[in-house]
Design an enzyme around this catalytic site. Structure first.
Site, PDB file in Angstrom:
ATOM      1  N   HIS A   2      49.496 154.440  82.012  1.00  0.00           N
ATOM      2  CA  HIS A   2      50.142 155.582  81.308  1.00  0.00           C
ATOM      3  C   HIS A   2      49.274 156.945  80.729  1.00  0.00           C
ATOM      4  O   HIS A   2      49.502 157.970  80.553  1.00  0.00           O
ATOM      5  CB  HIS A   2      51.819 154.842  80.950  1.00  0.00           C
ATOM      6  CG  HIS A   2      51.824 156.461  79.600  1.00  0.00           C
ATOM      7  ND1 HIS A   2      53.868 156.610  80.759  1.00  0.00           N
ATOM      8  CD2 HIS A   2      52.283 156.447  78.640  1.00  0.00           C
ATOM      9  CE1 HIS A   2      53.919 157.504  79.435  1.00  0.00           C
ATOM     10  NE2 HIS A   2      52.584 157.894  78.608  1.00  0.00           N
ATOM     11  N   GLU A   3      48.802 155.529  80.104  1.00  0.00           N
ATOM     12  CA  GLU A   3      48.119 156.226  78.423  1.00  0.00           C
ATOM     13  C   GLU A   3      46.806 157.346  79.332  1.00  0.00           C
ATOM     14  O   GLU A   3      46.358 158.392  78.725  1.00  0.00           O
ATOM     15  CB  GLU A   3      47.912 155.524  77.632  1.00  0.00           C
ATOM     16  CG  GLU A   3      48.358 155.051  76.619  1.00  0.00           C
ATOM     17  CD  GLU A   3      49.490 155.913  75.795  1.00  0.00           C
ATOM     18  OE1 GLU A   3      49.230 157.369  75.342  1.00  0.00           O
ATOM     19  OE2 GLU A   3      50.583 156.136  75.998  1.00  0.00           O
ATOM     20  N   HIS A  17      47.609 160.697  80.956  1.00  0.00           N
ATOM     21  CA  HIS A  17      47.502 161.919  79.955  1.00  0.00           C
ATOM     22  C   HIS A  17      46.083 162.534  80.135  1.00  0.00           C
ATOM     23  O   HIS A  17      46.118 163.429  80.070  1.00  0.00           O
ATOM     24  CB  HIS A  17      47.660 160.976  78.391  1.00  0.00           C
ATOM     25  CG  HIS A  17      48.935 161.052  77.997  1.00  0.00           C
ATOM     26  ND1 HIS A  17      49.962 162.131  77.910  1.00  0.00           N
ATOM     27  CD2 HIS A  17      49.342 159.957  77.407  1.00  0.00           C
ATOM     28  CE1 HIS A  17      51.685 161.260  78.088  1.00  0.00           C
ATOM     29  NE2 HIS A  17      51.487 160.397  77.522  1.00  0.00           N
ATOM     30  N   TYR A  31      52.209 169.914  74.503  1.00  0.00           N
ATOM     31  CA  TYR A  31      53.018 168.474  74.607  1.00  0.00           C
ATOM     32  C   TYR A  31      53.811 168.688  73.641  1.00  0.00           C
ATOM     33  O   TYR A  31      53.944 168.228  71.758  1.00  0.00           O
ATOM     34  CB  TYR A  31      51.941 167.326  74.032  1.00  0.00           C
ATOM     35  CG  TYR A  31      52.530 165.998  73.482  1.00  0.00           C
ATOM     36  CD1 TYR A  31      52.631 165.327  74.839  1.00  0.00           C
ATOM     37  CD2 TYR A  31      52.090 165.188  72.378  1.00  0.00           C
ATOM     38  CE1 TYR A  31      52.725 163.709  75.530  1.00  0.00           C
ATOM     39  CE2 TYR A  31      52.896 163.599  72.554  1.00  0.00           C
ATOM     40  CZ  TYR A  31      53.223 163.372  73.603  1.00  0.00           C
ATOM     41  OH  TYR A  31      53.408 161.983  73.455  1.00  0.00           O
ATOM     42  N   GLU A  89      54.647 164.014  79.729  1.00  0.00           N
ATOM     43  CA  GLU A  89      55.289 162.062  79.741  1.00  0.00           C
ATOM     44  C   GLU A  89      55.481 161.833  80.435  1.00  0.00           C
ATOM     45  O   GLU A  89      55.450 160.440  81.432  1.00  0.00           O
ATOM     46  CB  GLU A  89      56.461 162.307  78.623  1.00  0.00           C
ATOM     47  CG  GLU A  89      55.279 161.961  77.207  1.00  0.00           C
ATOM     48  CD  GLU A  89      54.633 160.860  77.154  1.00  0.00           C
ATOM     49  OE1 GLU A  89      55.335 159.417  77.221  1.00  0.00           O
ATOM     50  OE2 GLU A  89      54.162 160.815  75.868  1.00  0.00           O
ATOM     51  N   ASP A  95      61.164 164.078  67.781  1.00  0.00           N
ATOM     52  CA  ASP A  95      60.133 163.767  69.376  1.00  0.00           C
ATOM     53  C   ASP A  95      59.237 164.943  69.158  1.00  0.00           C
ATOM     54  O   ASP A  95      59.321 164.930  71.083  1.00  0.00           O
ATOM     55  CB  ASP A  95      60.907 162.605  70.090  1.00  0.00           C
ATOM     56  CG  ASP A  95      60.248 161.946  71.309  1.00  0.00           C
ATOM     57  OD1 ASP A  95      59.139 162.428  71.149  1.00  0.00           O
ATOM     58  OD2 ASP A  95      60.483 162.317  72.900  1.00  0.00           O
ATOM     59  N   HIS A 111      59.340 162.663  74.828  1.00  0.00           N
ATOM     60  CA  HIS A 111      59.883 161.326  75.172  1.00  0.00           C
ATOM     61  C   HIS A 111      61.667 161.150  76.265  1.00  0.00           C
ATOM     62  O   HIS A 111      61.393 161.004  77.460  1.00  0.00           O
ATOM     63  CB  HIS A 111      60.080 159.979  74.868  1.00  0.00           C
ATOM     64  CG  HIS A 111      57.471 159.842  74.105  1.00  0.00           C
ATOM     65  ND1 HIS A 111      57.610 160.432  73.081  1.00  0.00           N
ATOM     66  CD2 HIS A 111      57.248 158.598  75.069  1.00  0.00           C
ATOM     67  CE1 HIS A 111      55.951 159.887  72.723  1.00  0.00           C
ATOM     68  NE2 HIS A 111      55.641 159.156  73.882  1.00  0.00           N
TER      69      HIS A 111
END
Length: 349
Positions: free
Chosen positions: A169-170, A173, A184, A193, A266, A271
């Site tokens: 996932h990271e 990015h 973002y 995301e 957020d 997210h």
């Protein structure tokens, strides 16, 4: 393209707030926030130096070798403290080093073998991974240059490098950073995301040889500590059902555009609202019968999105990408109709 660098944390801020409010011990310590703030400040300082013409960012220029380098932060708030495992070196006894190194290798292999992408930037960017960041730090993040993992507090969250979901996932990015530069915040941030969850689950299913029916479609279940065992941070199959307990509260993700979050928290719901396109991807992958086919369509579309793309624009582009790939013989006939139906099912398009 101007590759906007943004720091992206795995555990959302609203989850961190609930944990701090509802627990004691390391998970509630103010140092959790200060460690995240230190990372954000370091990123801001680095970008400021870059803007003034000084050395850009924290990472050196890509070498084009796609090598992995794992560093031990030694429980400080610093990156690249001690290089403990460069590419090809023997395995260490540190389980977090092993996990970061091995999982990054799986991610690199997926992008190369499935999507024909050479590392994160498609030009051999080295994969820099920092473990043991902070003390009992309950998060992991991509900061535009490299990955950093906390060890977790061992009660609420476990070590973040152990999870292929988290690593994939990271690092994804970074793929989005170079492929489209999705800003973002608000819907473009939720798409940012979303694409990380798409690649996170696709890579996990690929590594585990799972079909869409066999997969659990959960994100973050592998990092749950003893007090949260059996929970997850997100469900792509049923957004809003990943968790419901006294520690984290209730999963706020909507599964339909009509119920989207419109507040300022957020980063405008990056997210929270990612659950809407996540559900669309799950529906498409399930009807196609192959998550990798769906991921190829989404990956193609990612390159044609612009930094401030909306959900509606993404839905149009994903359908167009499906049509193009059908014509090229890459994905099966009917894929475009399946994709459009999946977005319509979540109220987009």
């Amino acid at each position: 393209m101007n590759h906007t660098r943004t720091i992206c944390h795995f555990v959302p801020p609203y989850v961190q707030s609930e944990v701090s409010k509802n627990t004691d011990g390391a998970a509630a310590d103010k140092s959790q926030k200060s460690l995240s703030d230190a990372a954000r400040k370091r990123r801001g300082d680095a970008l400021g130096r870059s803007a003034r013409g000084a050395a850009p960012g924290l990472a050196p220029a890509p070498t084009g070798t796609s090598r992995r380098e794992v560093y031990d932060s030694a429980n400080t708030a610093n990156q690249r403290v001690t290089l403990v495992r460069p590419e090809g070196s023997p395995e260490t006894k540190d389980v977090e080093v092993i996990n970061a190194y091995d999982n990054a290798g799986v991610v690199r292999g997926y992008f190369k073998q499935v999507l024909n992408r050479d590392s994160i930037d498609n030009t051999g960017l080295d994969l820099i991974l920092n473990v043991h960041y902070g003390t009992a730090y309950n998060n992991a993040f991509w900061d535009g240059d490299e990955m950093t993992f906390g060890d977790g507090d061992g009660v609420i969250f476990a070590g973040f490098a152990r999870s292929l979901d988290v690593v994939a996932h990271e690092l994804a990015h970074g793929v989005t950073q170079y492929a489209s530069g999705l800003i973002y915040q608000k819907e473009s941030g939720a798409l940012n995301e979303h694409f990380s969850d798409v690649f996170g689950t696709s890579i996990t299913q690929w590594a585990n040889h799972e079909s869409p029916e066999q997969a659990d479609w959960l994100i973050g279940d592998e990092i749950m500590g003893p007090d949260l065992y059996g929970e997850a941070l997100r469900s792509m199959r049923h957004p809003g059902t990943a968790y419901d307990n006294p520690i984290l509260g209730k999963d706020p993700q909507p599964d339909h555009y009509a119920n989207r979050y419109t507040g300022t928290g957020d980063n405008g719901g990056v997210h929270i609202n990612s659950g809407i396109p996540n559900r669309a991807f799950y529906l498409a992958a399930t009807e196609l019968g192959d998550t990798l086919v769906a991921a190829r369509i989404w990956y193609h579309a990612l390159h044609f999105l612009v930094p401030n793309s909306t959900f509606a624009q993404a839905a149009v582009q994903v359908a167009e990408s499906a049509r193009i790939l059908v014509k090229a013989g890459v994905v099966p006939k009917g894929a475009a109709q399946i994709v459009r139906g999946a977005w319509h099912a979540v109220g987009v398009g």
